[in-house]
Design a protein around this motif. Structure first.
Motif, PDB file in Angstrom:
ATOM      1  N   VAL B 146       0.934  -1.264   0.090  1.00 48.41           N
ATOM      2  CA  VAL B 146       0.078  -0.059  -0.138  1.00 48.41           C
ATOM      3  C   VAL B 146       0.947   1.432   0.047  1.00 48.41           C
ATOM      4  O   VAL B 146       1.976   1.121   0.420  1.00 48.41           O
ATOM      5  CB  VAL B 146      -1.061   0.055   1.292  1.00 48.41           C
ATOM      6  CG1 VAL B 146      -1.883  -1.039   0.967  1.00 48.41           C
ATOM      7  CG2 VAL B 146      -0.135   0.062   2.355  1.00 48.41           C
ATOM      8  N   GLU B 147       0.210   2.394  -0.510  1.00 47.99           N
ATOM      9  CA  GLU B 147       1.235   3.677  -0.701  1.00 47.99           C
ATOM     10  C   GLU B 147       1.110   4.470   0.752  1.00 47.99           C
ATOM     11  O   GLU B 147       1.706   5.459   0.785  1.00 47.99           O
ATOM     12  CB  GLU B 147       0.447   4.226  -1.845  1.00 47.99           C
ATOM     13  CG  GLU B 147       1.364   3.927  -3.011  1.00 47.99           C
ATOM     14  CD  GLU B 147       1.016   4.785  -4.404  1.00 47.99           C
ATOM     15  OE1 GLU B 147       0.787   5.900  -4.010  1.00 47.99           O
ATOM     16  OE2 GLU B 147       0.953   4.249  -5.406  1.00 47.99           O
ATOM     17  N   ALA B 148      -0.095   4.062   1.581  1.00 47.57           N
ATOM     18  CA  ALA B 148      -0.033   4.726   2.746  1.00 47.57           C
ATOM     19  C   ALA B 148       1.198   5.116   3.646  1.00 47.57           C
ATOM     20  O   ALA B 148       1.978   4.209   3.706  1.00 47.57           O
ATOM     21  CB  ALA B 148      -1.364   4.321   3.502  1.00 47.57           C
ATOM     22  N   GLU B 149       1.171   6.067   4.702  1.00 49.00           N
ATOM     23  CA  GLU B 149       2.469   6.014   5.336  1.00 49.00           C
ATOM     24  C   GLU B 149       2.161   5.013   6.438  1.00 49.00           C
ATOM     25  O   GLU B 149       1.071   5.045   7.147  1.00 49.00           O
ATOM     26  CB  GLU B 149       2.163   7.601   5.951  1.00 49.00           C
ATOM     27  CG  GLU B 149       3.361   8.211   6.831  1.00 49.00           C
ATOM     28  CD  GLU B 149       3.178   9.586   7.451  1.00 49.00           C
ATOM     29  OE1 GLU B 149       3.960   9.783   8.462  1.00 49.00           O
ATOM     30  OE2 GLU B 149       2.329  10.226   7.053  1.00 49.00           O
ATOM     31  N   LEU B 150       3.213   4.471   6.949  1.00 53.60           N
ATOM     32  CA  LEU B 150       3.201   3.463   7.834  1.00 53.60           C
ATOM     33  C   LEU B 150       3.884   3.831   9.165  1.00 53.60           C
ATOM     34  O   LEU B 150       4.960   4.528   9.063  1.00 53.60           O
ATOM     35  CB  LEU B 150       3.661   2.353   7.696  1.00 53.60           C
ATOM     36  CG  LEU B 150       3.307   1.474   6.068  1.00 53.60           C
ATOM     37  CD1 LEU B 150       4.099   0.220   5.860  1.00 53.60           C
ATOM     38  CD2 LEU B 150       1.912   1.039   6.229  1.00 53.60           C
ATOM     39  N   ILE B 151       3.054   3.914  10.494  1.00 56.48           N
ATOM     40  CA  ILE B 151       3.495   4.468  11.472  1.00 56.48           C
ATOM     41  C   ILE B 151       3.585   3.532  12.688  1.00 56.48           C
ATOM     42  O   ILE B 151       2.583   2.704  12.992  1.00 56.48           O
ATOM     43  CB  ILE B 151       2.709   5.710  11.853  1.00 56.48           C
ATOM     44  CG1 ILE B 151       2.670   6.895  11.017  1.00 56.48           C
ATOM     45  CG2 ILE B 151       2.813   6.289  13.204  1.00 56.48           C
ATOM     46  CD1 ILE B 151       1.850   7.862  10.777  1.00 56.48           C
ATOM     47  N   ALA B 152       4.696   3.029  13.147  1.00 58.62           N
ATOM     48  CA  ALA B 152       4.941   2.361  14.168  1.00 58.62           C
ATOM     49  C   ALA B 152       4.125   2.739  15.410  1.00 58.62           C
ATOM     50  O   ALA B 152       4.569   3.895  15.957  1.00 58.62           O
ATOM     51  CB  ALA B 152       6.375   2.169  14.392  1.00 58.62           C
ATOM     52  N   ASP B 153       3.242   2.095  16.093  1.00 58.32           N
ATOM     53  CA  ASP B 153       2.559   2.388  17.447  1.00 58.32           C
ATOM     54  C   ASP B 153       2.497   1.122  18.260  1.00 58.32           C
ATOM     55  O   ASP B 153       1.819   0.385  18.014  1.00 58.32           O
ATOM     56  CB  ASP B 153       1.341   2.851  17.053  1.00 58.32           C
ATOM     57  CG  ASP B 153       0.795   3.424  18.419  1.00 58.32           C
ATOM     58  OD1 ASP B 153       1.099   3.036  19.639  1.00 58.32           O
ATOM     59  OD2 ASP B 153      -0.395   4.293  18.192  1.00 58.32           O
ATOM     60  N   PRO B 154       3.355   1.144  19.505  1.00 63.04           N
ATOM     61  CA  PRO B 154       3.162  -0.183  20.289  1.00 63.04           C
ATOM     62  C   PRO B 154       2.130  -0.501  20.969  1.00 63.04           C
ATOM     63  O   PRO B 154       1.653  -1.369  21.605  1.00 63.04           O
ATOM     64  CB  PRO B 154       4.272   0.080  21.264  1.00 63.04           C
ATOM     65  CG  PRO B 154       4.568   1.602  21.162  1.00 63.04           C
ATOM     66  CD  PRO B 154       4.384   1.849  19.651  1.00 63.04           C
TER      67      PRO B 154
END
Lengths: 218, 796, 341
Positions: B146-154
């Motif tokens: 996917v082109e979306a922005e991937l944001i890490a979130d624990p």
């Protein structure tokens, strides 16, 4: 007067019994004076020595060191006095087993914050311990151990040295050597000495003798 | 003064490295086991919290389409415009990862990704391009697709991704579709009824859904109990190491005091010294605990996933709070373990205490004190066993049983040795028993550690095995039907009609929410059939309970409900305006809420609107596959809607195997700790033994023989301890199953005994003891005669 | 920090009260900008203008019950566009409040335009978010809103002309020329029911609807505003605002609405508003008593909040509440103060 004890009494209770060990003892010791305290077992010699050393407190009476009564002082103040002005040599050598001979000799002086390297080196040399300095107490003979204890006590240059049968655990030959060294070094430090002993010959080598009998000076 | 004194204190440890290692290892191990288990629990709980936050499950009621399908956007708008504060959720899977789409503007507080607020770009989240939040491993599954922005979130649940509703709908190819509507806790005063606006939706309340936390509490409780026991074992090691060190340093303390260091300064310095050790060992312990937890976590995660469907991350996130709690535990444990040593030291008069007391004899006053304390613990335990009604009192009961037993151990062992002595003959044997009795005080702390470790092992494995047996039995009872089928309500008649001639029996499963004696209860309508008569076991029942249920006057309650309302067979309960006689109480493990069963007919009368769409099918096993394919071709019923009983059971058993892996690993660890305690005690005693052994050697017992006797002694003491540990472990298991479980969850698990397992454990423990005793014994065998002779020469 | 609040600071970067959070999105890229000489087109202009960044339908009312007790009421729908002209990029925020001399009830709703539970259509006119709505033909409107604590259902009847502010509806907000399109319906007669925790109350009164849209309403140096809508017993009305600037000066404007509906616009400097007293509200400390002067019309009045604690505890907090007027003129009105938190 270096030491001035007046009317000192001390009672111990053991189990259900009370034991009056000292019954009004008077004792004086001038600076640089050496005094032998003699008497039978149970006469109260060791108790008097402990009281003078501030290791215990009397029930009654006063003990003045250089004019100050130590009986009423706090534990911390008495501890300070022992650290700096009074040296005690016990019958048992009471060395710290996990420290080397060198560290044991310097120990009290370091506690007092007055470690004089040259003086300590001289003591080690005079006491014949140069070759033993890096050893641990358990590797020494009894005579050597007591020499370490003497070195530790004199390293502070105390004004008053108390010794309780310092050679009582040693055979006659080494007792003789150790005592010779001890008296020589005490003389060099110009300290007053209160020596508890039951040996008449030893007592005769000191300036003055006091005999204790059943808790009183006789 | 302070530096010199500290140096002198420290020099002791330099000269007694072994004791230092014992002390540090004891603190480190106790901390490691405790913090490791806590870490596993914390990780699992964090996963549940994240799941609850991400999905809103367990916290918010929600609406679902009654037919299990999707909800269209118009229904959502209609509800909102009728005053229903609901928030849409769409769910699906991409590359095996769960994708959740939510509407940040209507979602209840705390549902939207927390980092959404930190990343500060709501515009990006809401519009087009998309932002996807998730744990790194979950995000990795989407990388490149996917082109979306991937944001890490624990803080997002494991294996889950969160994104905007509309974007998720696009990703999943489900434009305009909604799976669930979360209902905000606070709703407007004026609101149309659900039936008016969306009759095809059903409301699912938060509690009856999947409160994973409560279901898994039982599991975590067991782990916590294990952590607690491990800590106790470690604590004993620390206590004994500190006790020994303080005993041995008494002459040194006296000397230092005589040379003019005040007692309070000395005590303070010793405290500083211990705090320093606790911190060093605590750091090591936390790191070690991290590795233990990392090693255990995959199995724990698999267990929880399998047993409760709870998603737990298989990898451990190192949380900063561990350092704090781990070090605190290390410091706290060390402090408690050293209190008595410090008190003794503080009371020690300057002119006494010069002698090393190698150990305190269990004799006279001290033995009496121990006996009184042990008896007090026993009395407390009996009182608590009768009255415990909560987790805290349950744990207090555990603690009093364990502490009481540990305190009584030296006394009991002493009696056992005395009896052995009186039975033995011959000088050597007499000496051996007498000498063993004399050794007892020095070894008693290590033996207490062994006792606790053994008892914990017996207790926990008994509990887990009992749980398995009960649960498998329970599955047999509950999953008696060969197949379970879910159909749409409007097709139920058609499909059951088709099935009627093809299966042995159709057992509808239908339930409604009700209150019985004020307790939230799920009422089931049962078609009474030989299936239940043959398979169900009751904890307590009247004669022929199923016939009485079929007759319409009887009701069955689950154990939780029976206990919570104190309602047992013979009692009358009211339900929907009718009265029923309780005819049986059945076990219902893992269910947090009350449950009751009435007959199908009674149920239809009470809840005419509830129509069964779940069915159990009885059919001979060899016909299962044919029926499955028939259902598929005739009605398009896919395998998703049919559950094969055999598969569930196989799966459950597999899950239990993972649980056992965890238990076994912890077993080995605690035993290792106990073995270590014995080794260290023997080694520290060894030096002091020389003066005691020298005379025996002198009268003609060889060193080799002495060595063998030392080994034998350790084995005999371990054996006696094991004899006490097994029953203690069983008591422990009983407390966990019958008291703690009831207090915590409302059901009691039956206790089963596993003698073969205990034998195996006993052999393992003996082996540990033998291994621990071997080195000291070997050292004795190789002791130079000069060392022995010194005892006679070195008179003081 | 409240999650919702943060969301809001993001959504409403150019809204008037977010100016304190300096410089966020002050460019008007892609959005239409208000222009002098714009020709209004009704009923189309009653509806939404999604090519502008922000817009509102803002209704305030002064009401009394049968015993003459004062009540204030607010119904507001804000629209904010993340992307011009696209329904996906439209976000709506509803605020509703009822103020009594003792209590102040507030609630808030959020929605995105694309799902359909909030929106505005011009013909027939309807502005809604969830079950809240303002619907009718601009002559007769029905109004509804509520929360778990309170709700109201009212009917509004227009009894006067539509009023343009500034230069025929082109309202300048700063010396640099920031402006909005701004008109009002100040002659709405109101009746209906308030459902409050203490019970239902029948009320009648007067309402004032403000319509305003823009893409860049305030300058960087403006920190907030104080807005007055005053209805005098003489039948005259006045709308005035003072925009507070970072250097301590203010930019003022006033519209005088004579009894017959004729208007006169007063540029910067004609109106003055001086705080006389402040009150500590549940949010910030704000002036709740003002001296308002418009010498050209002989206005020198004291404006006093009916309930000083009319703090709007919404995502972006501000003060909004009914006032009484005394001095040269008497009457009632509404006061709005932003940028104090």
């Amino acid at each position: 007067m270096l030491l001035r004890a007046r009317d000192v009494s001390k009672t111990y209770s053991i189990a259900d019994q009370t034991l009056q060990v000292l019954r009004g003892v008077d004792l004086d010791l001038a600076a640089s004076e050496t005094l032998a305290l003699t008497g039978e077992s149970g006469s109260g010699k060791s108790t008097l020595l402990h009281l003078v050393g501030g290791l215990d407190v009397p029930d009654a009476g006063s003990i003045e060191i250089e004019g100050t009564d130590i009986a009423g002082r706090s534990d911390a103040e008495r501890a300070h006095l022992r650290r700096t002005d009074i040296g005690v040599v016990f019958q048992q050598f009471n060395l710290i087993p996990s420290l080397t001979v060198a560290d044991n000799i310097a120990f009290q002086a370091r506690l007092a914050g007055s470690a004089d390297k040259e003086w300590i080196a001289y003591l080690g040399q005079t006491l014949g311990l140069e070759d033993q300095l890096s050893k641990y107490p358990e590797q020494l003979s009894g005579g050597q151990q007591q020499r370490v204890a003497i070195g530790r006590t004199l390293a502070v240059r105390p004004k008053l040295v108390l010794a309780d049968e310092p050679t009582g655990n040693l055979d006659e030959a080494s007792a003789q050597t150790v005592m010779d060294l001890f008296l020589k070094l005490v003389g060099e430090t110009r300290a007053g000495l209160l020596l508890v002993t039951h040996s008449k010959s030893l007592a005769s080598r000191l300036d003055r003798n006091v005999h204790l009998s059943v808790g009183v000076v006789s | 003064m302070i530096r010199t004194t500290l140096a002198a204190l420290m020099s002791y440890w330099r000269r007694n490295l072994l004791q230092l290692i014992t002390l540090l290892a004891g603190i480190a191990l106790a901390t490691a086991l405790w913090s490791g288990v806590q870490a596993v629990n914390a990780e699992a709980r964090a996963s549940y919290d994240a799941a609850a936050a991400t999905l809103g499950e367990g916290r918010f009621d929600h609406l679902r389409a009654a037919d299990g399908g999707s909800i269209d956007q118009e229904t959502f708008v209609a509800l909102r415009r009728a005053g229903w504060l609901v928030s849409p959720i769409v769910e699906g899977r991409i590359n095996g990862v769960r994708v959740i789409g939510l509407d940040a503007l209507t979602a209840p507080i705390g549902i939207a990704p927390v980092s959404l607020t930190e990343q500060a770009d709501l515009g990006a989240f809401l519009s087009g391009g998309g932002q996807i939040f998730g744990r790194p491993d979950a995000l990795a599954a989407l990388e490149g697709t996917v082109e979306a922005e991937l944001i890490a979130d624990p803080n997002i649940a494991p294996q889950t991704l969160t994104t905007d509703l509309v974007f998720a709908q696009e990703l999943l190819g489900r434009e305009g579709e909604i799976d669930r509507l979360l209902i905000a806790t606070v709703q407007p005063k004026q609101q149309a009824t659900l039936a008016e606006i969306a009759p095809n939706l059903t409301r699912i309340s938060a509690q009856s859904g999947s409160d994973i936390g409560r279901l898994t509490d039982s599991f975590h409780l067991n782990l916590t109990a294990f952590g607690f026991l491990s800590f106790a074992v470690g604590f004993f090691i620390v206590h004994s190491a500190i006790g020994l060190a303080f005993e041995q340093r008494r002459p040194m303390i006296r000397t230092i005091r005589a040379l003019g260091v005040p007692l309070n300064i000395l005590l303070a310095l010793m405290m500083v010294e211990l705090i320093l050790f606790a911190l060093i060992a605590g750091v090591a312990g936390v790191i070690l605990g991290y590795f233990i937890a990392s090693a255990l976590l995959p199995d724990v995660a698999a267990t929880l996933q399998g047993l409760y469907g709870a998603n737990v991350s298989g990898t451990l996130a190192f949380r900063a709070s561990w350092w704090a709690t781990g070090l605190l535990i290390a410091l706290g444990g060390t402090t408690i373990a050293s209190v008595s040593a410090f008190l003794k030291l503080a009371k020690m008069p300057l002119l006494a205490g010069g002698q090393i007391r190698a150990h305190v004899m269990v004799a006279g006053r001290r033995a009496a004190v121990l006996a009184i304390l042990a008896a007090a613990c026993a009395v407390l335990a009996v009182i608590l066993a009768a009255t415990a009604d909560g987790l805290v009192s349950g744990f207090a009961l555990l603690a009093s049983v364990l502490i009481g037993a540990a305190l009584a151990l030296p006394l009991i062992l002493d009696q056992m040795l005395r009896a052995s002595q009186s039975l033995s003959s011959g000088a050597k044997a007499q000496w051996f028993w007498a000498d063993t009795r004399q050794q007892l005080p020095g070894l008693s702390l290590a033996l207490m550690a062994l006792l606790l470790a053994m008892a914990a092992n017996v207790g926990v494995s008994t509990m887990v095995s009992s749980f398995r047996l009960t649960f498998v039995d329970f599955l047999d009872q509950r999953l008696a039907s060969e197949l379970y089928l879910t159909v749409e309500e409007d097709r139920a008649k058609e499909i059951t009609g088709y099935l009627e001639p093809r299966v042995d029996a159709i057992l509808p499963i239908v339930s409604a929410e009700a209150q019985i004696k004020g307790v939230e209860t799920e009422v089931f309508g049962a078609r009474v059939h030989s299936t239940q008569r043959d398979n169900w076991t009751f904890l307590d029942a009247m004669a022929d309970p199923w016939d009485q249920v079929a007759g319409g006057a009887g009701i069955l309650l689950n154990e939780q409900l029976a206990r919570r309302t104190d309602t047992w067979p013979g009692a009358i309960v009211a339900l929907g305006g009718q009265s029923f006689e309780v005819v049986g109480v059945y076990g219902d493990y893992g269910n947090p809420i009350g449950q009751a069963i009435v007959s199908e007919e009674v149920f239809a009368e009470l809840y005419p609107e509830e129509i069964a769409n779940n069915f159990g099918l009885r059919i001979s096993v060899d016909q299962v596959d044919d029926l499955l394919s028939d259902l598929e071709t005739q009605f398009g019923i896919s395998s998703e809607n049919v559950i094969n009983q055999a598969e569930i059971k196989a799966f459950s058993l597999q899950v239990f195997e993972r649980t056992f892996t965890v238990t076994a690993a912890l077993n080995v660890l605690t035993l290792a700790v106990a073995g270590f305690a014995i080794l260290m005690s023997l080694l520290t005693l060894a030096a002091m033994r020389v003066p005691q052994l020298a005379p025996v050697w002198a009268v003609g017992i060889t060193r080799r023989s002495l060595g063998q006797l030392e080994l034998l002694r350790a084995l005999i003491l371990a054996f006696f301890t094991i004899l006490i540990a097994v029953p203690l472990g069983i008591v422990l298991a009983w407390v966990l199953l019958a008291v703690v479980n009831v207090a915590a969850f409302g059901w009691k698990l039956p206790l089963f005994l596993f003698p073969a397992d205990y034998l195996q454990l006993a052999i393992l423990s003996l082996l540990a003891a033998a291994l621990a005793a071997f080195w000291p014994a070997l050292k004795l065998t190789r002791l130079r005669p000069a060392e022995l002779l010194k005892v006679f020469a070195n008179e003081r | 920090m409240n999650v919702r609040l943060l969301l809001f600071l993001l959504i409403w970067p150019t809204s008037i009260w977010a100016q304190g959070f300096a410089g966020l999105g002050t460019d008007a890229e892609g959005f239409s900008v208000p222009e002098r000489g714009y020709v209004f087109d009704f009923p189309a202009d009653h509806g939404a203008h999604p090519d502008y960044r922000i817009e509102w339908w803002y209704l305030t009312a002064n009401m009394q019950d049968a015993e003459g007790r004062d009540y204030g009421l607010q119904w507001t729908l804000f629209r904010s566009a993340l992307i011009p002209d696209e329904i996906d990029g439209q976000i709506f925020m509803g605020h509703a409040a009822v103020t009594t001399p003792d209590d102040h009830y507030v609630t808030e709703r959020l929605a995105r335009g694309s799902l359909g539970h909030a929106g505005v259509t011009a013909e027939p006119f309807e502005a809604w978010i969830d079950e809240w709505q303002m619907v009718g033909d601009m002559e007769v409107l029905s109004l509804k809103a509520g929360s778990d604590e309170f709700s109201y259902e009212l009917e509004l009847r227009n009894e006067g002309p539509l009023i343009f502010h500034g230069d025929a509806g082109y309202s300048v907000k700063s010396a640099e020329g920031q402006a909005s399109h701004y008109y009002s319906l100040p002659y709405l007669a109101l009746s209906g029911t308030l459902a409050l925790p203490e019970g239902e109350v029948e009320v009648t009164g007067e309402a004032w609807l403000d319509r305003e849209w823009s893409s860049q309403p305030l300058s960087d140096t403006q920190t907030g505003w104080d807005w007055f809508s005053l209805s005098f017993e003489s039948g005259d009305k006045m709308m005035g605002f003072a925009l507070r600037q970072t250097d301590g000066s203010v930019y003022t404007y006033a519209t005088w609405i004579a009894l017959e509906g004729e208007t006169q616009a007063y540029p910067d400097g004609a109106l003055s508003a001086t705080p006389l007293e402040t009150s500590q509200t549940s949010g910030a400390e704000v002036p709740t008593k003002w001296r308002v002067e418009l010498p050209d019309r002989g206005v020198d009045v004291e404006v006093q909040a009916i309930n000083p604690n009319a703090w709007m505890t919404t995502s972006v907090p501000y003060w909004e509440g009914p006032v009484t007027i005394s001095g040269s003129h008497k009457g009632r009105g509404y006061l709005e103060m932003t940028g104090y938190e």
